[in-house]
Motif scaffolding. Structure first.
Motif, mmCIF file in Angstrom:
data_model
loop_
_atom_site.group_PDB
_atom_site.id
_atom_site.type_symbol
_atom_site.label_atom_id
_atom_site.label_comp_id
_atom_site.label_asym_id
_atom_site.label_seq_id
_atom_site.Cartn_x
_atom_site.Cartn_y
_atom_site.Cartn_z
ATOM 1 N N ALA A 196 0.931 -0.963 0.051
ATOM 2 C CA ALA A 196 -0.157 0.062 0.011
ATOM 3 C C ALA A 196 0.915 1.187 0.113
ATOM 4 O O ALA A 196 0.640 2.149 -0.647
ATOM 5 C CB ALA A 196 -0.889 0.093 1.156
ATOM 6 N N ALA A 197 1.993 1.062 0.816
ATOM 7 C CA ALA A 197 2.857 2.372 0.897
ATOM 8 C C ALA A 197 3.483 2.481 -0.798
ATOM 9 O O ALA A 197 3.600 3.687 -1.255
ATOM 10 C CB ALA A 197 4.082 2.291 1.794
ATOM 11 N N ALA A 199 2.297 2.005 -3.366
ATOM 12 C CA ALA A 199 1.237 2.358 -4.539
ATOM 13 C C ALA A 199 1.340 3.795 -4.038
ATOM 14 O O ALA A 199 1.147 4.780 -5.091
ATOM 15 C CB ALA A 199 -0.044 1.722 -4.238
ATOM 16 N N CYS A 200 1.393 4.325 -2.901
ATOM 17 C CA CYS A 200 1.355 5.772 -2.470
ATOM 18 C C CYS A 200 2.614 6.490 -2.952
ATOM 19 O O CYS A 200 2.172 7.602 -3.541
ATOM 20 C CB CYS A 200 1.046 5.967 -1.072
ATOM 21 S SG CYS A 200 -0.556 5.271 -0.260
ATOM 22 N N ILE A 201 3.489 6.048 -3.019
ATOM 23 C CA ILE A 201 4.923 6.520 -3.322
ATOM 24 C C ILE A 201 4.838 6.706 -4.710
ATOM 25 O O ILE A 201 5.442 7.586 -5.246
ATOM 26 C CB ILE A 201 5.957 5.987 -2.626
ATOM 27 C CG1 ILE A 201 5.999 6.070 -1.232
ATOM 28 C CG2 ILE A 201 7.287 6.102 -2.996
ATOM 29 C CD1 ILE A 201 6.975 5.134 -0.494
ATOM 30 N N ASN A 202 4.430 5.694 -5.755
ATOM 31 C CA ASN A 202 4.533 5.618 -6.980
ATOM 32 C C ASN A 202 3.505 6.657 -7.541
ATOM 33 O O ASN A 202 3.737 6.701 -8.828
ATOM 34 C CB ASN A 202 4.375 4.074 -7.640
ATOM 35 C CG ASN A 202 5.701 3.501 -7.300
ATOM 36 O OD1 ASN A 202 6.797 4.114 -7.289
ATOM 37 N ND2 ASN A 202 5.556 2.222 -7.341
ATOM 38 N N ALA A 203 2.583 7.146 -6.764
ATOM 39 C CA ALA A 203 1.670 8.105 -7.124
ATOM 40 C C ALA A 203 2.016 9.705 -6.717
ATOM 41 O O ALA A 203 1.288 10.610 -6.704
ATOM 42 C CB ALA A 203 0.285 7.853 -6.902
ATOM 43 N N SER A 204 3.444 9.634 -6.047
ATOM 44 C CA SER A 204 3.758 10.767 -5.173
ATOM 45 C C SER A 204 5.133 11.212 -5.865
ATOM 46 O O SER A 204 5.761 10.696 -6.742
ATOM 47 C CB SER A 204 3.658 10.489 -3.845
ATOM 48 O OG SER A 204 2.540 10.148 -3.380
ATOM 49 N N LYS A 207 8.592 8.762 -5.997
ATOM 50 C CA LYS A 207 8.832 7.597 -6.797
ATOM 51 C C LYS A 207 10.104 7.675 -7.472
ATOM 52 O O LYS A 207 10.692 8.808 -7.647
ATOM 53 C CB LYS A 207 7.749 7.564 -8.068
ATOM 54 C CG LYS A 207 7.730 8.544 -8.883
ATOM 55 C CD LYS A 207 6.370 8.473 -9.952
ATOM 56 C CE LYS A 207 6.316 9.572 -10.639
ATOM 57 N NZ LYS A 207 5.074 9.549 -11.454
#
Length: 291
Positions: A196-197, A199-204, A207
């Motif tokens: 989950a983390a 996924a957040c980082i790769n949209a922020s 990344k």
């Protein structure tokens, strides 16, 4: 006029890269120190397994070898076809490229330092990035065979420039890899769901190529599939830091990254994948990077 192409060095990258050449060229020659690999390539892809001397008489000569030393050994001890273009896809030393370019120019042979990025999947799909240094005129003439294997083909400057870009690129890869190992160990220690983390980082803004393409596929599942050797990554970070030190640039972060990669290489098994560098941090932190 039909041009001939040769490919020297059929390792993990070279074997796949050379496979694309027969789609455009009728005369494709392959040579490898272990000649049975060249014969296997010939049987599989319709290339021609030849002697090293025959390979060096092609119009375009690709090499993809472990280091610049192997390339120098071949070039300095053999006769090469006059008017040929040598395209070296090794992740080599910039100073070596400059010396080889000068040496070959006297023999009417052009030399391009043309390292690639994209790993074995890029070699398989002919989507590699080529970063090329050398004579612009030779670069222009070599477009047809290079385009068989690459998606982005970029001229970056005079001799040595291609090798310099590749060394810097791989040093950034190493820095991102180590930073990700530290950061995701912190997340795991805090009980955070790593997928989950991620996924957040790769949209922020945090990344990187490592978070997008390496963590989930190689590290969090603890698979570490061998595609690009950790030893070669350690070599490339050494090339970058040596260049910076020669220019007396302050490089505290790059130097530390190189030290970590060298230590990871020495402490892990031979032929480990580059992603296995995180095992050193797992040992240091006593935290295993898996979901």
């Amino acid at each position: 006029m039909e041009h001939s192409v040769a490919f020297i060095g059929l390792g993990a990258m070279g074997y796949r890269m050379a496979a694309h050449l027969p789609s455009t060229f009728k005369d494709v020659r392959v040579w490898n120190r272990s000649f049975e690999k060249a014969e296997a390539h010939s049987a599989q892809y319709g290339t021609r397994a030849v002697s090293l001397q025959d390979a060096l008489q092609a119009d375009f000569i690709f090499s993809c070898l472990p280091t610049s030393k192997e390339v120098e050994s071949i070039i300095y001890s053999n006769n090469i076809k006059t008017g040929a273009i040598w395209i070296d896809c090794t992740s080599g030393v910039p100073e070596s490229a400059k010396n080889l370019a000068r040496y070959l120019e006297e023999k009417n042979v052009a030399f391009l330092d043309a390292p690639v990025s994209g790993q074995t999947i890029g070699a398989e799909n002919a989507t590699l990035t080529f970063m090329i240094g050398g004579q612009r005129e030779a670069f222009d003439r070599a477009q047809a065979p290079i385009q068989c294997m690459g998606k982005l083909i970029q001229y970056v400057g005079e001799s040595g420039a291609g090798f310099t870009v590749k060394a810097v690129n791989n040093t950034l890869l190493a820095a991102h890899l180590w930073a990700a190992a530290e950061s995701f160990s912190l997340l795991k220690q805090q009980g955070v769901n790593l997928e989950a983390a991620l996924a957040c980082i790769n949209a922020s803004s945090g990344k990187s190529g490592v978070t997008e393409n390496i963590l989930a596929q190689r590290i969090l599942n603890q698979s570490f599939p061998k595609t690009f050797a950790l030893a070669l990554l350690a070599k490339d970070t050494g090339i970058a830091t040596d260049l910076a030190r020669e220019q007396r640039l302050p490089i505290p972060m790059l130097a530390l990254t190189q030290q970590f990669m060298q230590a990871a290489h020495v402490s892990d098994q031979d032929n480990s994948d580059f992603s296995a560098a995180v095992k050193l941090y797992e040992y240091m932190s006593n935290i295993k990077l898996e979901q």
